[in-house]
Design an enzyme around this catalytic site. Structure first.
Site, PDB file in Angstrom:
ATOM      1  N   ASP A 411       0.854  -1.178   0.000  1.00  0.00           N
ATOM      2  CA  ASP A 411       0.000   0.000   0.000  1.00  0.00           C
ATOM      3  C   ASP A 411       0.900   1.241   0.000  1.00  0.00           C
ATOM      4  OD1 ASP A 411      -2.338   1.585   0.298  1.00  0.00           O
ATOM      5  OD2 ASP A 411      -1.973   1.697   2.449  1.00  0.00           O
ATOM      6  N   LYS A 412       0.346   2.395  -0.317  1.00  0.00           N
ATOM      7  CA  LYS A 412       1.150   3.622  -0.326  1.00  0.00           C
ATOM      8  C   LYS A 412       0.925   4.462   0.929  1.00  0.00           C
ATOM      9  CE  LYS A 412      -0.132   7.325  -2.483  1.00  0.00           C
ATOM     10  NZ  LYS A 412      -0.038   8.349  -1.417  1.00  0.00           N
ATOM     11  N   THR A 413      -0.305   4.932   1.083  1.00  0.00           N
ATOM     12  CA  THR A 413      -0.594   5.874   2.163  1.00  0.00           C
ATOM     13  C   THR A 413      -0.517   5.176   3.514  1.00  0.00           C
ATOM     14  OG1 THR A 413      -2.101   6.988   0.650  1.00  0.00           O
ATOM     15  CG2 THR A 413      -2.235   7.586   2.976  1.00  0.00           C
ATOM     16  N   ARG A 606       6.496  17.718  -4.746  1.00  0.00           N
ATOM     17  CA  ARG A 606       5.295  17.943  -5.553  1.00  0.00           C
ATOM     18  C   ARG A 606       5.218  19.436  -5.887  1.00  0.00           C
ATOM     19  NH1 ARG A 606       1.058  14.124  -2.308  1.00  0.00           N
ATOM     20  NH2 ARG A 606      -0.437  14.983  -3.777  1.00  0.00           N
ATOM     21  N   GLY A 687      -5.127   3.168  -3.526  1.00  0.00           N
ATOM     22  CA  GLY A 687      -6.391   3.780  -3.918  1.00  0.00           C
ATOM     23  C   GLY A 687      -6.240   5.235  -4.310  1.00  0.00           C
ATOM     24  N   ARG A 817      -5.751   3.922  -7.940  1.00  0.00           N
ATOM     25  CA  ARG A 817      -7.214   3.930  -7.911  1.00  0.00           C
ATOM     26  C   ARG A 817      -7.774   2.517  -7.951  1.00  0.00           C
ATOM     27  NH1 ARG A 817      -8.946   7.933  -5.526  1.00  0.00           N
ATOM     28  NH2 ARG A 817     -10.983   7.845  -6.500  1.00  0.00           N
ATOM     29  N   ASP A 843      -1.559  -0.983   5.951  1.00  0.00           N
ATOM     30  CA  ASP A 843      -1.850  -0.511   7.302  1.00  0.00           C
ATOM     31  C   ASP A 843      -3.317  -0.232   7.557  1.00  0.00           C
ATOM     32  OD1 ASP A 843      -1.947   1.751   5.611  1.00  0.00           O
ATOM     33  OD2 ASP A 843      -1.644   3.063   7.334  1.00  0.00           O
TER      34      ASP A 843
END
Length: 1229
Positions: A411-413, A606, A687, A817, A843
């Site tokens: 996962d990323k976040t 960013r 996501g 996504r 997480d």
């Protein structure tokens, strides 16, 4: 159900209309009870689920039968049960059946207890969730009840900070226009706020508890499904029908934010809710070695049956020959025949040789797994002191598989990132400010700034030179830059105890507004048509003329305002690709800003550009009139507005650029680099949006600028070309391989690094229907040939296989996504088509399904709760600890288990195969060679401890060297240390040891009579047993590379126990007590005190040991490479140059001699590889791409803003209830 219907519809080339059969009537709990559904044969059950969830596998009644059923799926347990059944027949039994049932019961009890403990944890988690408090409308009042009491049709009241207990239709809220702000971190990983809005009719009518109780609307919608981002239905009330979509739905697991109170009608409860539909089922996980052991048990059992059959046939022939030669003994054979003897001998040999697969091996197996799990729990290097969280091995049966992982799905976040965005740098009018620009050491002129009271205390951005420039207030560009940050946004603000609290649709926007506040330009308030800010302590109100909101096509947002002096100004921020092409002119300042953007991008920040312009009254009047006309159009309204926005956003003056850091967790880039060197591929499944995910990919060095990025267009072209060529060739899919796929792409080159970036919608077509390929082939005229009804499923499977082949040939894969279910499907595809060990790490609740599906699931104790940890096999506090879990603990566990298996099989064959050779010399009867106590103790006391110490403590290299040379990890991925070839070599080694021990003793005992030895059967058995035992011990000593005090004590204990038990069980005292049990009186004492016998034992030991020593010596002297050295020197094993420099320091890791660890260089071989150059123009401005469409529409309509003096009717009702409700006790969770 809905998923299957939609998939089948797509396969047939048309989309079937959805059936809306899910009916919910408000305030009517009995209405759903009339609906039933079939679940087995003719049995039915309730169609509508309760809200209580149950993730546990067992209950009091089902634990024993279900757990036994699961354990009997292990071939070894079936084998042991078969042997016990044979022992119940007295004619062939060699031991009482209950003596074998006891260890099997212990083994089943140990495993059952472990499963029970895990399931008790799940029961506790279920109870904690089901007992959470909530307010349910009962009669005409809301009462505190539990989540488990919620039913479909109930109306539930939620307050700020509450978790949504079920999927609910939002009826109304305390916010203007019944808005409700939610955080969906557990669903899609995003921490920014999203809004949901109730229907206007429910917002206006449902203003009190009485009106809620009288509400009798009926919702008709789609059946429960796993689609997180879609919902279709209607509300029927008072003869009118209102359409419903996902913007009206509050999903289970969301958290209510910035909304005091809201009301919802329960549509889907419990396992019917969308998040639970995505959670998946608990699966029993077995390691690669477990599956291999099942097959090896079958092989050994078949070998045992064949050997027993051959020996039984030989015994029949021998019995017939003996009867013919000794006819005078015919009276002894009146009641038997050679065939009958052979039959009973077959079963006797089967039982006698059954101990080749001892139960003690599996009991020891469990103990080794448990202790290695404790090593993980006790590792201080994986202890996160900040939050007092240690690593936790929640599963004790997967440790060796940690050393064989090939794919990591992350996962990323919250897993790779910290969920924290901070303003780091900026470029204003050609000057760069921020950390690393050389301004940090300068002291600001004033220690106390006039706006410091409202400044953000935790703000990391600090540049004294910029502060001085702001205080001087002489640079108009700087003034406009900061003014833009304070004005051009859709952030909403509320004041609480003289503190400003910002509510942003995007965390990026919040970071920019906070930066402006820190620099003296403070956003104070907004109304429908004004924004009030404080500029260096001076309050100024700007009239908002128009808000040109962001969307993914425009990649920018603007605000048109009239300042207090009456000047109309346009402020615009967005991606550099769209801002720079709309500038009035390009001069030196613009060039410097572009260079600054490249530098910011190189630091994986960013970025976005900001610009402004002055608009004349005449131009604004003309544009405003056309804007009003376009905003009331019924057709093509969005297109006309976009044209007007485009017209206004021209001839801009560039003010500068900003750079925001999406903070990674500590050590993430270094960890990913180490894992890549260990031949582990990392896929990011998130996501979040594509550009956000890509930006993190560059930040953590998963993506580099020398990679070719394959996006949906390129992927479609490659897969379509493969589709056509495959159908032209055979249609069977046999031609598929990664090389064949790359031949479809004209620019393909195996020497070029590639990364694959894919979106959830595109992925869904590949996973379910192969629709992308279908469209491509239809365009090429191949549709009729490729999509016959009989072959559609096969073609869909080919598409999936082609996609996996393409993805796994890339160096990095990012899927954005994606829903929780899609994450799980991706893991399933890789497991299915690559037969590789997978690990999933996350997480949040949105990662649970992926964690359950992967071979190994790792949960991060993060900000999104403990759902992932509760369903995981291993729990870590930080992603960086994954490198130590895999490269150290995983590799060691795999090494230890493999060595344990090799030497357990070796010692078993070496000690017990002598029974077979003895049969050739005792008339092929099933008479045991050894004393019964030796057979009982051989695998329990005599040889178990050295092998156990090897399984617990063995290391080939230290933890430090394991991390310095991650290439060593490849050994486990390729099953080098234990496979069928290794088993065959171990079998031959054990057989040769038993042959030497038996026949050397047999040769020496022929016609030999010593001082104490009379050449008897007992002394011969003791001699063979001692020779085999010492040979096994010596082999283990030679192959142990990591010696500790415990290892030494284990070896000494084995020798000591052999001597003690041999003399105790073979003493005359024991013989006199039970002559039928202790049948070898003084055999060891007589044999092992005779010098001749000791010489025989020594000769056997030398014969068995010298070949092993010779092989090890040959490998050392001749420089034969070992497995580890081969991995270190292979071209594909990470950093070839760094490894070549160390190749001469690694002599025979597998061959028996210790690695020359002190001579290894201390330099980090990763230092050069970690440095990557960036500056690709196309990947700047990640901020603008990842920004949500904001709240501009809500703001300009006034839906989100409170009117001064006005009060929500719901809030007024609550205030009236406050005294009465204050006495209610909230049940604890």
């Amino acid at each position: 159900m809905a998923d299957q219907e939609s998939a089948s519809g797509c396969l047939n080339g048309k989309k079937e209309p959805q059936a809306f059969t899910w009916e919910v009537r408000a305030n009517d709990r009995n209405y759903p009870l009339q609906f039933r559904k079939k679940f087995a044969f003719c049995l039915t059950k309730k169609k509508y689920a309760d809200n209580a969830i149950k993730t546990a596998k067992y209950n009091i009644l089902t634990f024993l039968p279900l757990n036994l059923y699961e354990q009997l799926h292990r071939m070894a347990n079936v084998y042991f049960l078969f042997v016990i059944l044979l022992q119940t027949f007295p004619e062939i039994a060699t031991l009482p059946w209950y003596s074998l049932l006891l260890p099997l019961s212990i083994l089943l009890a140990i495993r059952g207890l472990r499963d029970l403990i895990d399931d008790i944890g799940r029961h506790k988690s279920d109870r904690k969730i089901n007992n959470r408090p909530c307010e349910i409308l009962s009669g005409e009042r809301f009462r505190w009840q539990k989540w488990s009491d919620i039913r479909v049709g109930d109306i539930v009241r939620l307050r700020k900070g509450n978790l949504v207990p079920a999927d609910m239709l939002l009826l109304c809220s305390s916010e203007p226009s019944s808005l409700c702000y939610v955080e969906t971190a557990d669903i899609d990983g995003e921490t920014n706020l999203k809004f949901r809005q109730a229907l206007l009719v429910t917002h206006q009518e449902l203003v009190s508890e009485e009106s809620m109780a009288a509400f009798d609307g009926k919702v008709i919608c789609e059946e429960p499904n796993s689609r997180m981002h879609s919902f279709t239905g209607t509300l029927e009330w008072r003869g009118e029908t209102y359409s419903l979509d996902c913007e009206r739905l509050l999903l289970r697991g969301c958290k209510i934010r910035n909304t005091d109170i809201c009301y919802g009608l329960v549509i889907y409860a419990g396992f019917d809710s969308k998040i639970m539909r995505n959670c998946g089922k608990i699966k029993r996980k077995k390691t690669k070695l477990d599956h291999m052991m099942d097959r090896i048990v079958i092989i050994i059992f078949l070998m045992l049956l064949v050997t027993s059959l051959c020996l039984a046939i030989a015994s029949g022939f021998w019995a017939r020959s003996f009867q013919q030669k000794h006819s005078y003994l015919s009276s002894l054979y009146e009641h038997t025949t050679p065939v009958k003897q052979a039959f009973f001998n077959f079963w006797g040999f089967t039982i006698l040789l059954s101990i080749i697969i001892p139960m003690s091996m599996y009991i020891t197996f469990e103990f080794i797994y448990l202790v290695n799990s404790c090593f993980i729990n006790w590792d201080l290097e994986m202890y996160y002191a900040t939050k007092d969280i240690p690593a936790q091995a929640r599963s004790t049966s997967l440790n060796d598989q940690l050393g064989q992982v090939e794919y990591i799905f992350s996962d990323k976040t919250g897993t790779l990132t910290q969920n924290i965005l901070s303003f780091k740098k900026c470029c204003i009018n050609g000057t760069i400010y921020g950390m690393g620009t050389g301004h940090e050491n300068r002291q600001p002129s004033g220690s106390q700034l006039p706006w410091s009271q409202r400044a953000e205390k935790k703000m990391e951005f600090h540049d004294p030179e910029l502060l001085q420039a702001v205080q001087r207030d002489t640079d108009p560009v700087l003034r406009e830059f900061l003014r833009l940050l304070a004005l051009c946004h859709t952030v909403m603000v509320e004041e609480n105890d003289h503190h400003l609290i910002y509510q942003a649709a995007s965390p990026d926007e919040e970071a920019l507004v906070l930066a402006a506040r820190n620099l003296g330009y403070i956003f104070l308030a907004r109304t429908q048509d004004t924004i009030t800010i404080s500029e260096l302590g001076v309050k100024r109100t700007y009239q908002v003329l128009a808000m040109l909101d962001f969307n993914s096509d425009r990649k920018r947002m603007s605000i048109l305002v009239r300042d207090p002096e009456g000047t109309i100004r346009l402020y615009t921020k967005g991606a550099d690709t769209v801002i720079l092409e709309r500038l009035h002119r390009r001069g030196p300042t613009e060039t410097i800003t572009e260079v600054a953007l490249d530098h910011f991008a190189a630091e994986t920040l960013r970025t976005l550009c900001v610009a402004s312009k002055v608009v004349s009254e005449a131009d604004y009047s003309m544009w405003s009139r056309r804007y009003h006309e376009a905003s009331v159009l019924l057709q093509d309204r969005a297109q006309e507005l976009d044209k007007l926005y485009e017209e206004m956003e021209q001839n801009l003056q560039l003010l500068g650029a900003t750079a925001i850091e999406d903070k990674l967790q500590d050590g993430v880039p270094e960890t990913i680099q180490l894992l890549k060197l260990g031949n582990i591929k990392v896929w990011v499944l998130t996501g979040d949006k594509q550009e956000t995910a890509m930006n993190i990919g560059y930040a953590c060095k998963l993506l580099t600028d020398d990679m070719e990025i394959l996006e949906e267009k390129e992927i479609s072209e490659i897969l379509e070309a493969y589709w056509v060529s495959n159908n032209n060739l055979s249609g069977t899919g046999d031609a598929l391989c990664s090389g064949h796929l790359f031949q479809q792409c004209p620019e393909a080159s195996h020497h070029k690094k590639r990364a694959l970036i894919i979106h959830g919608d595109f992925l869904d077509k590949i996973l379910h229907t192969g629709e992308v390929m279908k469209k491509g082939t239809e365009r090429m005229g191949q549709g009729s040939a490729c999509f016959k009804a009989t072959g559609s499923l096969e073609q869909g499977s080919l598409v999936q296989k082609a996609f996996v082949g393409l993805a796994t040939s890339c160096q990095a894969v990012i899927c954005c996504r994606v829903t929780p279910k899609q994450k799980s499907l991706i893991v399933q595809l890789v497991k299915k088509h690559k037969n590789a060990i997978t690990l999933a790490i996350g997480d949040g609740a949105n990662d649970v399904n992926m964690i359950k599906t992967a071979d190994i699931g790792v949960g991060i104790s993060g900000l999104e709760g403990m759902q992932a940890v509760q369903c995981s096999d291993y729990a870590l506090a930080q992603f960086r600890y994954l490198q130590r879990l895999l490269l150290v603990h995983g590799r060691w566990a795999y090494l230890r288990i493999c060595k344990f298996l090799r030497y357990f099989f070796y010692k078993t064959f070496a000690g017990l195969m002598a029974q077979v050779w003895f049969a050739f010399h005792n008339g092929f009867t099933a008479q045991p060679l050894y004393e019964g106590w030796f057979l009982a103790f051989y695998n329990v006391f005599y040889t178990i401890y050295p092998v156990l110490s090897m399984g617990l403590l063995e290391q080939d290299v230290s933890a430090k060297k394991s991390l310095e040379f991650p290439e060593l990890y490849v050994i486990g991925q390729q099953d080098e240390l234990f496979n069928y070839r290794t088993f065959a070599v171990t079998l031959l080694h054990g057989v040769s040891t038993s042959l030497a021990s038996f026949y050397i003793a047999l040769w020496a005992f022929e016609d030999r009579v010593g001082s104490n030895v009379v050449g008897d059967y007992e002394s011969f058995a003791v001699t063979v047993a001692t020779s085999a035992f010492l040979s096994v011990i010596m082999e283990i000593i030679m192959d142990t590379k990591f010696w500790t005090v415990l290892s030494f004590l284990m070896v000494m204990a084995s020798v000591l126990l052999f001597c003690v038990f041999s003399f105790l069980t073979q003493s005359f005292s024991a013989f006199r007590l039970a002559p039928a049990v202790f049948r070898f009186p003084d055999a060891s004492k007589n044999a092992l005190t005779d010098p001749y016998v000791l010489l025989i034992v020594l000769l056997s030991l030398v014969v068995n040991t010298v070949p092993s020593l010779a092989i090890r010596f040959y490998r050392t002297v001749m420089g034969k490479t070992t497995i580890q050295q081969k991995k270190l020197s292979s071209p594909g094993a990470g950093s070839e140059e760094a490894l070549r420099s160390h190749a001469d320091t690694w002599p025979c890791l597998e061959g028996g001699c210790s690695p020359n660890v002190p001579n290894l260089s201390a330099e980090d071989p990763l230092e050069d590889k970690a440095a990557t150059r960036r500056g690709s123009f196309h990947r700047r401005s990640s901020y603008a791409f990842s920004h949500h469409e904001g709240y501009a529409g809500l703001i300009t309509r006034g839906d989100s803003l409170r009117v001064k003096g006005a009060q929500s009717p719901i809030l007024s009702v609550l205030r009236q209830e406050a005294p009465a409700s204050s006495s209610l006790l909230v049940p604890s969770a």
